[in-house]
Design an enzyme around this catalytic site. Structure first.
Site, PDB file in Angstrom:
ATOM      1  N   TRP A  17      25.301  23.375 -33.424  1.00 16.88           N
ATOM      2  CA  TRP A  17      24.018  23.837 -33.994  1.00 16.88           C
ATOM      3  C   TRP A  17      23.969  23.608 -35.495  1.00 16.88           C
ATOM      4  CZ3 TRP A  17      20.355  24.819 -30.585  1.00 16.88           C
ATOM      5  CH2 TRP A  17      20.712  25.288 -29.321  1.00 16.88           C
ATOM      6  N   ARG A  67      24.408  20.936 -36.992  1.00 10.16           N
ATOM      7  CA  ARG A  67      23.887  19.606 -37.306  1.00 10.16           C
ATOM      8  C   ARG A  67      22.397  19.678 -37.642  1.00 10.16           C
ATOM      9  NH1 ARG A  67      27.371  15.395 -33.662  1.00 10.16           N
ATOM     10  NH2 ARG A  67      29.366  16.414 -34.059  1.00 10.16           N
ATOM     11  N   LEU A 120      31.415  14.917  -5.986  1.00  8.39           N
ATOM     12  CA  LEU A 120      31.894  15.191  -7.350  1.00  8.39           C
ATOM     13  C   LEU A 120      31.167  16.389  -7.954  1.00  8.39           C
ATOM     14  CD1 LEU A 120      33.440  14.178 -10.001  1.00  8.39           C
ATOM     15  CD2 LEU A 120      31.283  13.040 -10.562  1.00  8.39           C
ATOM     16  N   ARG A 157      29.607   7.684 -35.290  1.00  7.67           N
ATOM     17  CA  ARG A 157      30.233   6.527 -35.950  1.00  7.67           C
ATOM     18  C   ARG A 157      29.769   5.208 -35.327  1.00  7.67           C
ATOM     19  NH1 ARG A 157      35.938   8.910 -35.230  1.00  7.67           N
ATOM     20  NH2 ARG A 157      34.655  10.460 -34.170  1.00  7.67           N
ATOM     21  N   TRP A 158      29.569   5.246 -34.019  1.00  7.49           N
ATOM     22  CA  TRP A 158      29.074   4.041 -33.328  1.00  7.49           C
ATOM     23  C   TRP A 158      27.710   3.650 -33.902  1.00  7.49           C
ATOM     24  CZ3 TRP A 158      24.816   2.649 -30.485  1.00  7.49           C
ATOM     25  CH2 TRP A 158      24.937   1.540 -29.622  1.00  7.49           C
ATOM     26  N   SER A 171      28.618  21.740 -28.354  1.00  8.88           N
ATOM     27  CA  SER A 171      29.459  22.908 -28.617  1.00  8.88           C
ATOM     28  C   SER A 171      28.677  23.996 -29.354  1.00  8.88           C
ATOM     29  CB  SER A 171      30.684  22.502 -29.444  1.00  8.88           C
ATOM     30  OG  SER A 171      30.308  22.328 -30.794  1.00  8.88           O
ATOM     31  N   HIS A 196      23.931   8.824 -29.606  1.00  3.80           N
ATOM     32  CA  HIS A 196      23.980   9.755 -28.464  1.00  3.80           C
ATOM     33  C   HIS A 196      23.335   9.126 -27.231  1.00  3.80           C
ATOM     34  CE1 HIS A 196      25.681  12.698 -31.008  1.00  3.80           C
ATOM     35  NE2 HIS A 196      24.594  12.914 -31.716  1.00  3.80           N
ATOM     36  N   ASP A 245      33.612  11.730 -27.962  1.00  5.36           N
ATOM     37  CA  ASP A 245      33.489  11.714 -29.422  1.00  5.36           C
ATOM     38  C   ASP A 245      33.249  10.302 -29.961  1.00  5.36           C
ATOM     39  OD1 ASP A 245      33.444  12.726 -31.958  1.00  5.36           O
ATOM     40  OD2 ASP A 245      35.603  13.087 -32.094  1.00  5.36           O
ATOM     41  N   GLU A 272      29.367  25.011 -32.051  1.00 10.42           N
ATOM     42  CA  GLU A 272      29.369  24.619 -33.474  1.00 10.42           C
ATOM     43  C   GLU A 272      28.351  23.506 -33.774  1.00 10.42           C
ATOM     44  OE1 GLU A 272      32.414  25.103 -31.753  1.00 10.42           O
ATOM     45  OE2 GLU A 272      32.444  27.096 -32.675  1.00 10.42           O
TER      46      GLU A 272
HETATM   47  C1  FPP Z   1      30.239  13.632 -30.249  1.00 10.56           C
HETATM   48  O1  FPP Z   1      30.027  12.515 -31.094  1.00 10.56           O
HETATM   49  C2  FPP Z   1      29.153  13.747 -29.279  1.00 10.56           C
HETATM   50  C3  FPP Z   1      28.292  14.819 -29.166  1.00 10.56           C
HETATM   51  C4  FPP Z   1      28.340  15.990 -30.050  1.00 10.56           C
HETATM   52  C5  FPP Z   1      27.211  14.826 -28.170  1.00 10.56           C
HETATM   53  C6  FPP Z   1      27.520  14.232 -26.829  1.00 10.56           C
HETATM   54  C7  FPP Z   1      26.238  13.918 -26.201  1.00 10.56           C
HETATM   55  C8  FPP Z   1      25.987  12.890 -25.375  1.00 10.56           C
HETATM   56  C9  FPP Z   1      27.014  11.914 -24.867  1.00 10.56           C
HETATM   57  C10 FPP Z   1      24.583  12.711 -24.965  1.00 10.56           C
HETATM   58  C11 FPP Z   1      24.277  12.852 -23.552  1.00 10.56           C
HETATM   59  C12 FPP Z   1      24.625  14.155 -22.968  1.00 10.56           C
HETATM   60  C13 FPP Z   1      23.969  14.694 -21.936  1.00 10.56           C
HETATM   61  C14 FPP Z   1      24.529  15.863 -21.189  1.00 10.56           C
HETATM   62  C15 FPP Z   1      22.689  14.132 -21.486  1.00 10.56           C
HETATM   63  P1  FPP Z   1      29.776  12.781 -32.637  1.00 10.56           P
HETATM   64  O2  FPP Z   1      28.308  12.902 -32.855  1.00 10.56           O
HETATM   65  O3  FPP Z   1      30.581  13.947 -33.106  1.00 10.56           O
HETATM   66  O4  FPP Z   1      30.308  11.441 -33.258  1.00 10.56           O
HETATM   67  P2  FPP Z   1      30.974  11.246 -34.695  1.00 10.56           P
HETATM   68  O5  FPP Z   1      32.230  12.078 -34.691  1.00 10.56           O
HETATM   69  O6  FPP Z   1      31.247   9.767 -34.729  1.00 10.56           O
HETATM   70  O7  FPP Z   1      29.969  11.677 -35.710  1.00 10.56           O
END
Ligand code: FPP
Length: 242
Positions: free
Chosen positions: A65, A67, A127, A20-21, A61, A33, A16, A63
């Site tokens: 979708w 976005r 793994l 924000r990053w 997730s 991402h 997560d 959920e």
């Molecule tokens: C949550 O951060 C992150 C996600 C919903 C997506 C995770 C995806 C990756 C790490 C990309 C790579 C994945 C693969 C399998 C190639 P957020 O967007 O909810 O962050 P926020 O809460 O700061 O808005």
């Protein structure tokens, strides 16, 4: 220092904080991402090196979708990019890829990449890297119940089958179809949020949780090892007594 003789067998991660990053850097969310994908690569390497058997990540997730189209398609494009650049390396490192969730409805290119990763790594014994994709735990449990029901009606299970915890477990995404992934010993969530968000509800009954304020793209192997050390200092009793 982590105790190499007591490495958790099964670790799950809620990655997560990508959004924000990116926001802090005035970048689009997809850039977050992308940075998150790079962090994930390092954690897979570390998990594999220290002898974790199962690493399960929450990538998308049921959920998610909700976005924007731009963000959703950006995440799936990243998945394709990730597989294109990393599959050889994963395979060389004996990593086996598995998917938890209904990936039949994700964009075509991403689906092809997933199928290629599954096929290429099917015989690997190192793994096991489990990607939760279009995954939601309530949907998973409901699906398991419906699949048991189907198997009873179809004669694959006896008509008077008693549903047990063990049977239900086998019908989850983490069950037979993915080689029966052990329940997570440790669940990590980054970015300061402390909730499960519909991830592994059944499987987390006795998991230890470790939270960190670090945003996922900033999550390093050092922080990963620090949380494993935190885990190793916990006293797991599984409802019993010492
Ligand atoms: C949550 O951060 C992150 C996600 C919903 C997506 C995770 C995806 C990756 C790490 C990309 C790579 C994945 C693969 C399998 C190639 P957020 O967007 O909810 O962050 P926020 O809460 O700061 O808005």
């Amino acid at each position: 220092m982590i105790d190499m003789d007591r490495i958790p067998e099964s670790i799950a991660v809620i990655m997560d904080g990508n959004g924000r990053w990116a926001k802090k850097r005035f970048l689009p969310r997809v850039a977050g991402h992308n940075a998150g994908m790079l962090a994930m690569k390092e954690i897979i390497k570390t998990a594999s090196t220290i002898g974790v058997k199962h690493l399960t990540v929450y990538a998308f997730s049921t959920e998610n979708w909700k976005r924007t189209e731009e963000e959703v398609s950006g995440i799936f494009k990243l998945l394709v990019k990730y597989v294109d650049s990393e599959l050889d390396e994963l395979h060389k490192n004996n990593v086996r890829v598995r998917i938890l969730g209904d990936y039949s409805i994700i964009p075509k290119a991403a689906k092809n990449s997933i199928e290629k990763s599954l096929a290429t790594t099917a015989e690997n014994t190192g793994l096991q890297f489990n990607i939760a994709l279009n995954y939601g735990s309530r949907a998973e449990i409901v699906r398991a119940v419906n699949r048991i029901n189907e198997d009873i009606r179809g004669g694959k299970l006896e008509a008077d089958t008693e549903v047990t915890e063990e049977l239900l477990s086998r019908y989850l995404y983490t069950g037979d179809e993915n080689g029966n992934i052990p329940d997570p010993d440790l669940i990590i969530r980054t970015s300061g949020e402390e909730r499960l968000s519909n991830f592994l509800l059944w499987q987390s009954a006795y998991s230890e949780f470790a939270f960190t304020d670090v945003l996922w793209p900033d999550f390093t192997p050092e922080e990963f090892k620090r949380l494993i050390e935190v885990y190793q200092n916990r006293d797991r009793r599984f409802g019993g007594r010492k």
